[in-house]
Structures are given as C-alpha cells and as structure tokens.
Motif scaffolding. Structure first.
Motif, PDB file in Angstrom:
ATOM      1  N   MET A  56       8.093  -4.934   3.346  1.00 50.15           N
ATOM      2  CA  MET A  56       6.775  -4.457   3.765  1.00 50.15           C
ATOM      3  C   MET A  56       5.990  -5.635   4.349  1.00 50.15           C
ATOM      4  O   MET A  56       5.904  -6.685   3.730  1.00 50.15           O
ATOM      5  CB  MET A  56       6.050  -3.885   2.537  1.00 50.15           C
ATOM      6  N   PRO A  57       5.428  -5.472   5.534  1.00 49.06           N
ATOM      7  CA  PRO A  57       4.644  -6.549   6.135  1.00 49.06           C
ATOM      8  C   PRO A  57       3.447  -6.927   5.274  1.00 49.06           C
ATOM      9  O   PRO A  57       2.910  -6.110   4.531  1.00 49.06           O
ATOM     10  CB  PRO A  57       4.185  -5.945   7.467  1.00 49.06           C
ATOM     11  N   ALA A  58       3.042  -8.187   5.406  1.00 52.49           N
ATOM     12  CA  ALA A  58       1.933  -8.717   4.598  1.00 52.49           C
ATOM     13  C   ALA A  58       0.660  -7.896   4.771  1.00 52.49           C
ATOM     14  O   ALA A  58      -0.060  -7.651   3.805  1.00 52.49           O
ATOM     15  CB  ALA A  58       1.683 -10.172   4.953  1.00 52.49           C
ATOM     16  N   ASN A  59       0.363  -7.464   6.012  1.00 51.58           N
ATOM     17  CA  ASN A  59      -0.857  -6.682   6.234  1.00 51.58           C
ATOM     18  C   ASN A  59      -0.849  -5.375   5.452  1.00 51.58           C
ATOM     19  O   ASN A  59      -1.886  -4.920   4.993  1.00 51.58           O
ATOM     20  CB  ASN A  59      -1.060  -6.409   7.715  1.00 51.58           C
ATOM     21  N   GLU A  60       0.311  -4.759   5.294  1.00 54.18           N
ATOM     22  CA  GLU A  60       0.375  -3.513   4.520  1.00 54.18           C
ATOM     23  C   GLU A  60       0.042  -3.782   3.057  1.00 54.18           C
ATOM     24  O   GLU A  60      -0.630  -2.968   2.423  1.00 54.18           O
ATOM     25  CB  GLU A  60       1.744  -2.865   4.674  1.00 54.18           C
ATOM     26  N   ASP A  61       0.509  -4.902   2.526  1.00 53.30           N
ATOM     27  CA  ASP A  61       0.151  -5.272   1.156  1.00 53.30           C
ATOM     28  C   ASP A  61      -1.354  -5.484   1.046  1.00 53.30           C
ATOM     29  O   ASP A  61      -1.979  -5.042   0.087  1.00 53.30           O
ATOM     30  CB  ASP A  61       0.887  -6.546   0.724  1.00 53.30           C
ATOM     31  N   LEU A  62      -1.927  -6.181   2.021  1.00 57.53           N
ATOM     32  CA  LEU A  62      -3.372  -6.417   2.007  1.00 57.53           C
ATOM     33  C   LEU A  62      -4.139  -5.107   2.096  1.00 57.53           C
ATOM     34  O   LEU A  62      -5.138  -4.916   1.399  1.00 57.53           O
ATOM     35  CB  LEU A  62      -3.777  -7.332   3.165  1.00 57.53           C
ATOM     36  N   LEU A  63      -3.685  -4.186   2.932  1.00 53.02           N
ATOM     37  CA  LEU A  63      -4.404  -2.932   3.121  1.00 53.02           C
ATOM     38  C   LEU A  63      -4.429  -2.074   1.861  1.00 53.02           C
ATOM     39  O   LEU A  63      -5.311  -1.229   1.708  1.00 53.02           O
ATOM     40  CB  LEU A  63      -3.816  -2.158   4.297  1.00 53.02           C
ATOM     41  N   LYS A  64      -3.517  -2.315   0.932  1.00 58.99           N
ATOM     42  CA  LYS A  64      -3.550  -1.584  -0.344  1.00 58.99           C
ATOM     43  C   LYS A  64      -4.790  -1.933  -1.152  1.00 58.99           C
ATOM     44  O   LYS A  64      -5.168  -1.208  -2.067  1.00 58.99           O
ATOM     45  CB  LYS A  64      -2.284  -1.893  -1.151  1.00 58.99           C
ATOM     46  N   ARG A  65      -5.431  -3.049  -0.826  1.00 62.19           N
ATOM     47  CA  ARG A  65      -6.646  -3.468  -1.518  1.00 62.19           C
ATOM     48  C   ARG A  65      -7.872  -2.678  -1.046  1.00 62.19           C
ATOM     49  O   ARG A  65      -8.919  -2.710  -1.678  1.00 62.19           O
ATOM     50  CB  ARG A  65      -6.903  -4.960  -1.291  1.00 62.19           C
TER      51      ARG A  65
END
Length: 83
Positions: free
Chosen positions: A1-10
C-alpha cells in the motif's frame, strides 16, 4: 500500500463533527483548519505545540488529503473571492 494511502487513513469524517467535514483521526481538528494554518505560515512544530495529540503524520495526512482532492479537480471548480 502506498504511503499516501496509509496517511489518508488518518483522515475521517463524522456527521456530528463539523457537519461531516474531514477531520484528523476522529479528533475535533479539521483538515481545513490545519491547511489554513499551514497556508498562513504556521510551522509543523507550532501546530504540534498548539494542538496536543496532533502528530506529524496527521499534518502530512492533511496535505496528502488536499493533494488527493486537488488531483481530481480543476481550477475551473475553484472560486476565489476578490479582496
């Protein structure tokens, strides 16, 4: 999973908080507020000092959210009021 997708979970939204506008991790801190403060020159350090519980990745998530929204938009859809 791209880093931005992890961030967007916030970034979350609840109908009972700010009318469903995007907020940071279910806290009462809106993405709009963080982006506004950044655009006015606030530093990450100032935001972290002013908002206990806010994390550096939360600020990055706000920027990632703005990028995700603007990537699907065009300037024609933006209204800028004349001063």
């Amino acid at each position: 999973m791209p880093a931005n997708e992890d961030l967007l979970k916030r970034i979350t939204a609840r109908p009972d908080v700010f009318g469903g506008k995007p907020i940071v991790r279910d806290m009462r801190i809106s993405v709009e507020l963080i982006l506004s403060l950044l655009s006015q020159g606030a530093t990450t350090e100032e935001l972290l000092d002013d908002y206990p519980g806010l994390e550096q990745d939360d600020i990055r998530a706000c920027v990632a959210y703005a990028h995700a929204v603007i990537a699907r938009d065009s300037l024609d859809a933006v209204s800028v009021a004349d001063a």
